[in-house]
Design a protein around this motif. Structure first.
Motif, PDB file in Angstrom:
ATOM      1  N   ASP A 132      11.893  14.382  87.768  1.00 36.89           N
ATOM      2  CA  ASP A 132      12.752  13.231  87.957  1.00 36.89           C
ATOM      3  C   ASP A 132      11.889  11.862  88.050  1.00 36.89           C
ATOM      4  O   ASP A 132      11.883  10.992  88.841  1.00 36.89           O
ATOM      5  CB  ASP A 132      13.591  13.320  89.328  1.00 36.89           C
ATOM      6  CG  ASP A 132      14.687  12.251  89.509  1.00 36.89           C
ATOM      7  OD1 ASP A 132      15.279  11.698  88.730  1.00 36.89           O
ATOM      8  OD2 ASP A 132      14.866  12.140  90.668  1.00 36.89           O
ATOM      9  N   VAL A 133      11.093  11.529  86.973  1.00 37.25           N
ATOM     10  CA  VAL A 133      10.322  10.319  86.724  1.00 37.25           C
ATOM     11  C   VAL A 133      10.614   9.991  85.425  1.00 37.25           C
ATOM     12  O   VAL A 133      11.018  10.388  84.515  1.00 37.25           O
ATOM     13  CB  VAL A 133       8.760  10.626  87.047  1.00 37.25           C
ATOM     14  CG1 VAL A 133       8.576  11.070  88.633  1.00 37.25           C
ATOM     15  CG2 VAL A 133       8.195  11.774  85.887  1.00 37.25           C
ATOM     16  N   LYS A 134      10.102   8.553  85.256  1.00 39.74           N
ATOM     17  CA  LYS A 134      10.409   8.273  83.717  1.00 39.74           C
ATOM     18  C   LYS A 134       8.897   8.743  82.832  1.00 39.74           C
ATOM     19  O   LYS A 134       7.963   8.893  83.633  1.00 39.74           O
ATOM     20  CB  LYS A 134      10.087   6.713  83.799  1.00 39.74           C
ATOM     21  CG  LYS A 134      11.270   5.989  84.526  1.00 39.74           C
ATOM     22  CD  LYS A 134      11.236   4.393  84.182  1.00 39.74           C
ATOM     23  CE  LYS A 134      12.586   3.679  84.916  1.00 39.74           C
ATOM     24  NZ  LYS A 134      13.793   4.275  84.666  1.00 39.74           N
ATOM     25  N   VAL A 135       9.133   8.833  81.653  1.00 41.47           N
ATOM     26  CA  VAL A 135       8.171   9.324  80.783  1.00 41.47           C
ATOM     27  C   VAL A 135       6.889   8.835  80.748  1.00 41.47           C
ATOM     28  O   VAL A 135       5.781   9.292  80.987  1.00 41.47           O
ATOM     29  CB  VAL A 135       8.787   9.497  79.371  1.00 41.47           C
ATOM     30  CG1 VAL A 135       7.449   9.969  78.439  1.00 41.47           C
ATOM     31  CG2 VAL A 135       9.812  10.060  79.262  1.00 41.47           C
ATOM     32  N   ALA A 136       7.033   7.195  81.013  1.00 43.83           N
ATOM     33  CA  ALA A 136       5.708   6.429  81.135  1.00 43.83           C
ATOM     34  C   ALA A 136       5.037   7.021  82.317  1.00 43.83           C
ATOM     35  O   ALA A 136       3.523   6.854  82.266  1.00 43.83           O
ATOM     36  CB  ALA A 136       5.938   4.944  81.303  1.00 43.83           C
ATOM     37  N   SER A 137       5.452   7.532  83.344  1.00 47.46           N
ATOM     38  CA  SER A 137       4.780   7.933  84.496  1.00 47.46           C
ATOM     39  C   SER A 137       3.729   9.180  84.294  1.00 47.46           C
ATOM     40  O   SER A 137       2.986   9.436  84.899  1.00 47.46           O
ATOM     41  CB  SER A 137       5.608   8.642  85.814  1.00 47.46           C
ATOM     42  OG  SER A 137       6.596   7.457  85.950  1.00 47.46           O
TER      43      SER A 137
END
Length: 189
Positions: free
Chosen positions: A37-42
């Motif tokens: 549940d995070v953005k890919v960039a993370s």
């Protein structure tokens, strides 16, 4: 769950679990980001891209397989060692189909050299010491064993042996007996 607690190891292990659930080909940085549940960039401070993620999962799978193989081979020789190592590959593929697929992911030469891949070749050669094969024949035999193990396991996982008798286990035993006979026949040839 947020970004806190993300580590490369945690991401790679989660990617390996995802591979077992949905198939190795379906593992991407995007799919893994959704799992956390995070953005890919993370993820990019831990993995460069989906290819890097897959390479790291492959390295994990190779390491797990090598550890299991080393334990199974301890104190064994000849057909006993051959069967033990073959069963490690087969059992691992059944337990972790996505990771097993990952173990065959094409790594760069640098990645391969620093992975557990060389340990696999050494385990195959350790099995073959029980057959007293000369060096050129050892290479052929390593390739033969890898081809038979992988071929059989891949066909079995795809359901290729589920529609006829005899039972797949009976054919597996027959195959290992045949390999042992073949290898014993090549000794000092």
């Amino acid at each position: 769950m947020g970004r806190i607690g993300l580590t490369t190891d945690r991401l790679v292990r989660a990617g390996a679990e995802l591979a077992d659930e949905v198939g190795f080909e379906q593992v991407t940085a995007s799919a893994l980001a959704r799992r956390f549940d995070v953005k890919v960039a993370s993820l990019y401070s831990h993995v460069r891209n989906s290819r890097d993620l897959k390479a790291q999962i492959a390295r994990l799978a190779l390491e797990e397989l090598a550890d299991r193989g080393a334990s199974a081979l301890a104190g064994r020789a000849g057909k006993d060692a051959l069967s033990a190592l073959a069963n490690v590959y087969r059992d691992y593929a059944r337990e972790h189909p996505g990771r097993y697929d990952a173990s065959r992911f094409r790594l760069t030469p640098e990645e391969a050299a620093s992975s557990a891949g060389p340990r696999h070749a050494e385990m195959m050669r350790a099995v073959l010491r029980g057959y007293d094969l000369d060096c050129p024949d050892q290479t052929h035999a390593v390739r033969l064993l890898g081809s038979v193990f992988h071929g059989y396991v891949s066909l079995e996982l795809a359901g290729g042996f589920g529609h006829s008798a005899p039972d797949s286990q009976e054919s597996w035993t027959w195959t290992l007996d045949a390999l042992d006979t073949l290898l014993r026949g090549r000794t000092s040839a």
